[in-house]
Design an enzyme around this catalytic site. Structure first.
Site, PDB file in Angstrom:
ATOM      1  N   ASP A   1      57.794  62.820  38.033  1.00  0.00           N
ATOM      2  CA  ASP A   1      56.516  62.773  38.725  1.00  0.00           C
ATOM      3  C   ASP A   1      56.369  64.093  39.469  1.00  0.00           C
ATOM      4  OD1 ASP A   1      54.247  61.632  40.147  1.00  0.00           O
ATOM      5  OD2 ASP A   1      55.164  59.687  39.766  1.00  0.00           O
TER       6      ASP A   1
ATOM      7  N   ASP B   1      50.636  63.704  39.670  1.00  0.00           N
ATOM      8  CA  ASP B   1      49.979  62.818  40.635  1.00  0.00           C
ATOM      9  C   ASP B   1      48.573  63.339  40.975  1.00  0.00           C
ATOM     10  OD1 ASP B   1      50.556  60.529  42.509  1.00  0.00           O
ATOM     11  OD2 ASP B   1      50.029  62.043  43.995  1.00  0.00           O
TER      12      ASP B   1
ATOM     13  N   GLU C   1      46.681  76.361  33.578  1.00  0.00           N
ATOM     14  CA  GLU C   1      47.863  77.122  34.024  1.00  0.00           C
ATOM     15  C   GLU C   1      49.118  76.240  33.998  1.00  0.00           C
ATOM     16  OE1 GLU C   1      45.737  80.324  37.089  1.00  0.00           O
ATOM     17  OE2 GLU C   1      47.101  78.809  37.911  1.00  0.00           O
TER      18      GLU C   1
ATOM     19  N   ASP D   1      50.568  51.129  41.348  1.00  0.00           N
ATOM     20  CA  ASP D   1      49.442  51.103  42.290  1.00  0.00           C
ATOM     21  C   ASP D   1      48.492  49.942  42.056  1.00  0.00           C
ATOM     22  OD1 ASP D   1      50.207  53.495  43.572  1.00  0.00           O
ATOM     23  OD2 ASP D   1      49.215  54.701  42.035  1.00  0.00           O
TER      24      ASP D   1
HETATM   25  C1  NOJ Z   1      48.982  58.290  43.409  1.00  0.00           C
HETATM   26  C2  NOJ Z   1      50.273  57.540  43.393  1.00  0.00           C
HETATM   27  O1  NOJ Z   1      50.386  56.864  42.176  1.00  0.00           O
HETATM   28  C3  NOJ Z   1      50.281  56.634  44.593  1.00  0.00           C
HETATM   29  O2  NOJ Z   1      51.350  55.739  44.564  1.00  0.00           O
HETATM   30  C4  NOJ Z   1      50.318  57.499  45.823  1.00  0.00           C
HETATM   31  O3  NOJ Z   1      50.255  56.699  46.975  1.00  0.00           O
HETATM   32  C5  NOJ Z   1      49.156  58.491  45.831  1.00  0.00           C
HETATM   33  N1  NOJ Z   1      48.976  59.133  44.559  1.00  0.00           N
HETATM   34  C6  NOJ Z   1      49.376  59.574  46.832  1.00  0.00           C
HETATM   35  O4  NOJ Z   1      50.370  60.443  46.350  1.00  0.00           O
END
Ligand code: NOJ
Length: 538
Positions: free
Chosen positions: A101, A203, A250, A328
């Site tokens: 990540d 992310d 980039e 999430d």
């Molecule tokens: C997306 C991530 O999947 C989530 O878990 C996180 O809280 C936010 N970005 C902030 O980095």
């Protein structure tokens, strides 16, 4: 270079591990890298090709690792750099790719860059973050809202300015208009790529560039009471700016300095905007994550429409991808209901495009209810009572009926699902026809039938609760019929088009059945039909 090798991510199946919750090896109740190594055999038995790890880097854990204070360090909670090197080696030895990540939009407020930036207005790192004077009334510079509640601007008493944070105040946004910031993150990428990682999931990639003039976001005319407060404004000026695509190009160039790496973008946007993230001439992300199935109404017609819209929106040469769950969003099993879990699995593994599985979905893990005193997620803490909490989809993996589900010898950091004694890997592995058995059979069939991997997607008209489509390649055709309904349904073979046999049913009990005239589907049943294939077992 061998095209086949370069294209591994098109053929492959991805699996997301949330490291805190996969396997604890040192008895502190939190998962770690040695734990992941110990569980790699589960992933090879399942048959996936690539593992994406949510962040494992040094972090104060305000947002459980999405607040990084050292991009090239491993947080001691997860282990050491030696453990990480051992994980890369073990994954590769098992034939698994490893994806990290990358969190470039923001750092932790404890990152040395931010500490320096904050130290004075003329510090050389000041411009690495986004600082603005307050509005004439002294309030925040504009109306942008934090995704985790409240204004997205935090006031810094010492220097008398505000800094921007799209998420927590402990997650200040980096200024991606600053060349030094870009180069610093590209060096971070090279650091991990040199260690052998096979790519990144980036992310909130659509957040990286903000409006140069910091204009107010417009109000959201569709905002409904009871929805999270940040939805009160549309993110017209704070996300998805045209200039972000040059940044992604980039980033892609950096991954292209190495062989066979993949760039995946986390992007929550409508399909027509999402597909722009493939970049001009496909120089953007190889896989802008397609989250359309995470929020759809679960019906044959709604899903059919999503697939049609997506297939139509994809630029020529762009490779599709599909996601059913992540750390999430509520678990798919709870969104679609237990009876539809096998249908959802068959859908994910038969649509055209790379599937990403979320850990635990292969054993049907559902959303776990979290008591108020057990809440860990900062989003839920900031915006309580609206059901936004993400803890319920991050609970420990259920490996066995043992104490703490074989996840840890200590009390886990989040509670286990109450039904873990029955829904766990050990039991489901031994139970014929279980959801785990089905996932394995689907993955094995996908390997046997090239049309399920690179065949075209051809929708076939169907009614009511049935979703019907073909996958066609030079090697052959497969027909997929999914009954989203709780009543039996039938499909005439004229719709299917030719005589077939059942290669796999979600109930795993019809393999080899000839289908002539009419295909009868039981309630909540999905089937894959095709010409007989050697060695396919249910
Ligand atoms: C997306 C991530 O999947 C989530 O878990 C996180 O809280 C936010 N970005 C902030 O980095």
């Amino acid at each position: 270079m061998d095209q086949d090798e370069r294209d591994w991510w098109r053929r492959g199946i991805f699996y997301q591990v949330y490291p805190r919750s996969f396997q604890d090896s040192n008895g502190d109740g939190v998962g770690d890298l040695r734990g992941i190594i110990a569980r790699l055999p589960h992933l090879t038995r399942l048959g996936v090709d690539a593992v994406w790890l949510s962040p494992i880097f040094t972090s104060p854990m305000a947002d459980f690792g999405y607040d990084i204070s050292d991009y090239t360090g491993i947080d001691p909670l997860f282990g050491s750099m030696e453990d990480f090197d051992a994980l890369v080696a073990a994954a590769h030895d098992s034939g698994l790719k490893l994806i990290l990540d990358l969190v470039p939009n923001h750092t932790s407020d404890q990152h040395p860059w931010f500490i320096e930036a904050k130290s004075s207005r003329d510090n050389p790192k000041r411009d690495w973050y986004i600082w603005r004077d307050g509005a004439p009334d002294g309030g925040p510079p504009n109306n942008w809202l934090s995704e985790f509640g409240g204004s997205a601007w935090a006031y810094d008493e010492a220097s008398g300015q505000y800094y921007y944070h799209a998420f927590l105040a402990q997650q200040p946004d980096l200024n991606w208009r600053n060349r030094e910031v870009r180069d610093a993150i590209y060096d971070v990428m090279r650091f991990w790529l040199r260690k052998g990682v096979d790519g990144f999931r980036v992310d909130v990639i659509w957040h990286l560039i903000k409006d140069a003039e910091f204009r107010d976001n417009p109000p959201n005319p569709h905002y409904r009471e009871g929805r999270p407060p940040h939805e009160k404004v549309l993110t017209q000026y704070s996300t998805d700016q045209l200039e972000v695509h040059a940044v992604i190009t980039e980033m892609r160039r950096v991954t292209e300095e190495f062989d066979n790496r993949v760039l995946i973008g986390e992007i929550y946007l409508p399909l027509h905007r999402l597909v722009a993230y493939y970049g001009n001439d496909l120089r953007g992300a190889q896989m802008p994550f397609n989250f359309a199935l995470l929020s759809t109404l679960w019906s044959a017609r709604a899903v059919e429409q999503i697939v049609a819209d997506y297939e139509k929106a994809l630029p020529p040469g762009a490779w599709p991808n599909w996601v059913l769950g992540n750390h999430d969003r509520p678990r798919v099993a709870s969104r679609v209901g237990p009876a539809q879990v096998p249908v959802a699995a068959m859908l994910l593994l038969t649509l055209r495009g790379t599937p990403t599985l979320y850990y635990g979905d292969e054993i049907g893990m559902h959303q776990v209810a979290i008591a108020p005193d057990q809440v860990r997620d900062p989003f839920e803490k900031n915006v309580p009572g609206l059901g936004v909490g993400r803890d319920g989809c991050r609970t420990p993996m259920q490996w066995s009926a043992e104490r703490h589900a074989g996840f840890s010898t200590a009390t886990p950091w989040l509670p286990l699902a109450q039904d873990y004694a029955s829904d766990n890997v050990a039991r489901l592995e031994a139970a014929r026809g279980s959801i785990l058995d089905l996932y394995k059979a689907l993955i094995a069939l996908r390997r046997k039938l090239p049309q399920l991997v690179h065949g075209s997607y051809e929708p076939v008209a169907a009614h009511g609760d049935v979703l019907l489509f073909r996958r066609r390649a030079a090697e052959g055709v497969a027909v997929i019929a999914l009954n989203f309904g709780a009543a039996p349904a039938s499909v005439s073979s004229s719709a299917i088009g030719f005589s077939n046999e059942v290669l796999l049913s979600t109930f795993m009990d019809r393999q080899g059945e000839k289908v002539e005239g009419v295909l009868d589907l039981r309630a909540n049943e999905g089937v894959i039909l095709g010409p007989p294939v050697d060695g396919v077992t249910e």
